[in-house]
Every structure is written in C-alpha cells, then in structure tokens.
Write an enzyme that holds these catalytic residues in place. Structure first.
Site, mmCIF file in Angstrom:
data_model
loop_
_atom_site.group_PDB
_atom_site.id
_atom_site.type_symbol
_atom_site.label_atom_id
_atom_site.label_comp_id
_atom_site.label_asym_id
_atom_site.label_seq_id
_atom_site.Cartn_x
_atom_site.Cartn_y
_atom_site.Cartn_z
ATOM 1 N N ARG A 64 1.148 -1.588 -0.113
ATOM 2 C CA ARG A 64 0.005 -0.269 -0.226
ATOM 3 C C ARG A 64 0.746 1.209 -0.397
ATOM 4 N NH1 ARG A 64 -2.535 -4.325 2.166
ATOM 5 N NH2 ARG A 64 -2.212 -3.756 4.493
ATOM 6 N N GLU A 101 4.378 -11.928 13.359
ATOM 7 C CA GLU A 101 4.261 -12.524 14.508
ATOM 8 C C GLU A 101 4.701 -13.836 14.438
ATOM 9 O OE1 GLU A 101 -0.198 -11.859 15.217
ATOM 10 O OE2 GLU A 101 0.086 -12.476 16.621
HETATM 11 C C1 PRP Z 1 1.503 -4.401 6.277
HETATM 12 C C2 PRP Z 1 1.314 -2.942 6.279
HETATM 13 C C3 PRP Z 1 2.345 -2.331 6.584
HETATM 14 C C4 PRP Z 1 3.053 -3.341 7.551
HETATM 15 C C5 PRP Z 1 3.103 -2.406 8.861
HETATM 16 O O1 PRP Z 1 1.745 -4.791 5.652
HETATM 17 O O2 PRP Z 1 0.741 -2.120 4.943
HETATM 18 O O3 PRP Z 1 3.288 -2.325 5.596
HETATM 19 O O4 PRP Z 1 1.927 -4.051 8.099
HETATM 20 O O5 PRP Z 1 3.426 -3.286 10.283
HETATM 21 P P1 PRP Z 1 4.324 -2.612 11.562
HETATM 22 O O6 PRP Z 1 4.414 -1.367 11.567
HETATM 23 O O7 PRP Z 1 4.501 -3.916 12.527
HETATM 24 O O8 PRP Z 1 5.506 -3.599 10.682
HETATM 25 P P2 PRP Z 1 1.102 -6.159 5.121
HETATM 26 O O9 PRP Z 1 2.263 -6.884 6.170
HETATM 27 O O10 PRP Z 1 -0.026 -6.541 5.935
HETATM 28 O O11 PRP Z 1 1.669 -6.629 3.371
HETATM 29 P P3 PRP Z 1 0.586 -6.214 2.418
HETATM 30 O O12 PRP Z 1 1.203 -4.634 2.568
HETATM 31 O O13 PRP Z 1 1.771 -6.962 1.993
HETATM 32 O O14 PRP Z 1 -0.249 -6.937 2.836
#
Ligand code: PRP
Length: 177
Positions: A64, A101
């Site tokens: 995103r 996690e």
């Molecule tokens: C989510 C979000 C951030 C990250 C934040 O991405 O868009 O990139 O988690 O989490 P953190 O501060 O605990 O590291 P996600 O891991 O869901 O990946 P994606 O965007 O590929 O779905």
C-alpha cells in the site's frame, strides 16, 4: 492544532473487524481512494510537509506504500523506488529481514536505484510495530542515503513502536516519523 482535512480522511478509513484473522481490526485505506477529495487531501498533506525538504527519493513499501508514494514523488519532483516483498524485483537486489508475528519476511531493493547522498522519504499506509519501516530505513542507509522521515497515513498507537525514526511524534493519522 490538527489540520481540518485530517478528520475528513479519518472518516473515510474503513475498519474491518476480524480481518485477516480473529481479533485484528483491519484499517482499510481502499475506502479513502474511493473518495477523490480524501485521497487528494492525504497526498496534499504529505506534499505540503515534504516539498521544501530537498527529498530526492520516495521509497514506497509494498503493497500500500505503492498507492501513496508515487503521487507524492511526482508532486515533489523526486524519483520513486519500490521496496518489495521477496523475489519480485528482476534486477540485482539487497534485502533486510524483519520479524512478523509468526516467522520472518523481507524487503528487497534494486541495487543502483538509490545512491549515496540521496535524501529519502519512506512511505507506507500504516505503522504498527514499526518493523517494516525499520527494514526500509536499514536498506536505504546501507546504500548511503539519508532517511529524512517516514510518512504513514495511519499509526496504531496501541502497539509499541520499535523503529528509531518512529519514536518522535505521536499524531494518529497522516503520521510522520
Ligand atoms: C502492513 C502495512 C505495513 C505493515 C506495518 O503490511 O501495510 O506495511 O503491515 O506493520 P509493522 O509496523 O508491524 O511492520 P502487510 O504486512 O499486511 O503486507 P501487505 O501490504 O503486502 O499486505
């Protein structure tokens, strides 16, 4: 003093309970993108903050960060560099691992995309633990860039932020750290 646009943006973020699993309140920014004013206000707030900071590269985090990073980069006259999940980039890459996690994940960056002396802004939709942003900062600093700031639309303040550049300010939305 909170900018009045911030509340408008807040109302467009959809919170989806129990996604992707039970107990998680998913912060969905796709509903911000559906509203041209809220989307524009989000980009404008970042552009106003970063336009005079001499930033040469906007690094967007998959997935995103790819939605918010490029319009900011275009508006401030910086190049855009995607930081991607494993095995997506075709050229030579360097990587940083970070903890999830359950297990690990990594972010990769093309060698040569960012150079020593570049001034970087890291963009993502959300900061939770800060682990993802830390990995991004490490990638950029390893190639000699200076990370000026990290910009996120949403901060989850109930989670402990472990990222050194993410400790400074505590505003909830259109968060800069
Ligand atoms: C989510 C979000 C951030 C990250 C934040 O991405 O868009 O990139 O988690 O989490 P953190 O501060 O605990 O590291 P996600 O891991 O869901 O990946 P994606 O965007 O590929 O779905």
């Amino acid at each position: 003093e909170e900018d009045p646009r911030i509340n408008g943006i807040k109302t467009k973020i959809r919170v989806v309970p129990d996604f992707p699993k039970k107990g998680i309140m998913f912060q969905d920014i796709t509903t911000v993108l559906l509203d041209p004013k809220a989307f524009k206000d989000t980009i404008d707030l970042f552009v106003e903050r970063y336009r005079d900071k001499n930033i040469s590269v906007v690094a967007g985090i998959e997935a995103r960060g790819f939605l918010f990073g490029p319009p900011i980069a275009l508006a401030i006259g910086a190049k855009f560099v995607p930081l991607r999940k494993p095995k997506k980039l075709p050229g030579e890459t360097i990587f940083e691992e970070y903890e999830l996690e359950y297990g690990n994940d990594r972010l990769e960056m093309h060698v040569g995309a960012v150079e020593a002396g570049d001034r970087a802004l890291v963009v993502d939709d959300l900061i939770a633990t800060g682990g993802t942003l830390c990995a991004a900062i490490n990638l950029l600093e390893r190639v000699g860039a200076e990370v000026v700031e990290c910009a996120c639309v949403i901060e989850l303040p109930e989670l402990k932020v472990c990222c050194r550049k993410a400790e400074a300010q505590g505003e909830a939305i259109v968060h800069a750290c």
